[in-house]
Motif scaffolding. Sequence first.
Motif: not given
Length: 263
Positions: A93-102, A115-122, A157-162
Motif C-alpha cells: 500500500r505504501a509503495a502505491g499498490g493495492a490489496v484487491t483481496v484481503e 494485490c496489484s502493482d501501481p500499473q495494475g498487474a495482479d 523496479r521501484r515498487f517490487y524492490g520495496k
Amino acid sequence: MPEVTEHAPGTAAWAQLTSPDVGASKEFYRGVFGWHSYTLALGMWGDNEVFTLDGAQGPEVAGVNSLADDTEPATWTCHFRVADLDATLDVVRAAGGAVTVEPADVADLGRMALCSDPQGADFALWLPYNQPGASVVDEAGAMCWVELASTDPQDARRFYGKVFGWTPVDRSYYAPSYTNWKLGDWSVAGLLPIEAWWPEGFPPHWIPYFWVADCDAAARRAAELGAQIHVPPTDIRPGRFCVMTDPAGARLAVITPAITTRP
C-alpha cells in the motif's frame, strides 16, 4: 526428483490458474505437460484442482480453480512467498499498490492475499502453514521462472524492490531492455516493457514459465490443443522459449533452458 520443502521469502512459490472450464483446462495441460491432478476441497474457497507430476500422488506443481465471475478473464496468478503477510501488505500500500483481496486463511494450507502493482498487474502473497507451495520447481514439467510485462518498468523496479527487496540487473534478452531481478546472487524474476508495437491496450501482467524438454514440440502440441502462439519458439541466451495463451485465454510461457542453473 528432489522435492522442495520450503520457498525463500521473495520468491515465486506457486502458480494458480483461474479458468472458465476446469475440466477443459485439465485436459489441455495434461496434453502439453503430462500433468495429472487431484481435487482439494477448500471450504469457502471451493474445490481446487492440484496439478501434479508422475501421477495424481506425485509432487504438486500448480493449481486451477473456477472463475468466481464469468466476466473475468482466465489467468495465471503468480504467488510470492512472504515471511510476514501483514507487514508486506503495508509495504504494498505504501509503495502505491493495492490489496484487491484481503488476507484470508486457505484452510490449513496457508494465508493468502491478492494485490496489484501501481500499473495494475495482479499477483498474490503467500504465507505457508502446511503447504509451502510447489513441491518441484526448475525441472521439466514444473515452473522455472516468472516474468512481469509492465507499462512503466522503472516504477515496477521501484515498487517490487520495496515489496520484496529485489535488486534489478539490466539484461539484453529478447526485449531491448530486460530486467533480471535478484535476491542476493539468485535470479528470481524478470521484467520487460510493454512497448508501442504491443497490441493496443495490452494490460500489465505476470506470467509463469514452465520448463519443457522440447520447446518446439510443446508449442506444436499446445497449438494442436487450441492454444494461440504469440511468440513462436525463439532462441535467447537462457534457452529456447515460446509465449502463448491457453484455449481459455490465460497467458503463459514455456522454455527449454540452455543451462540447468539460473544466471
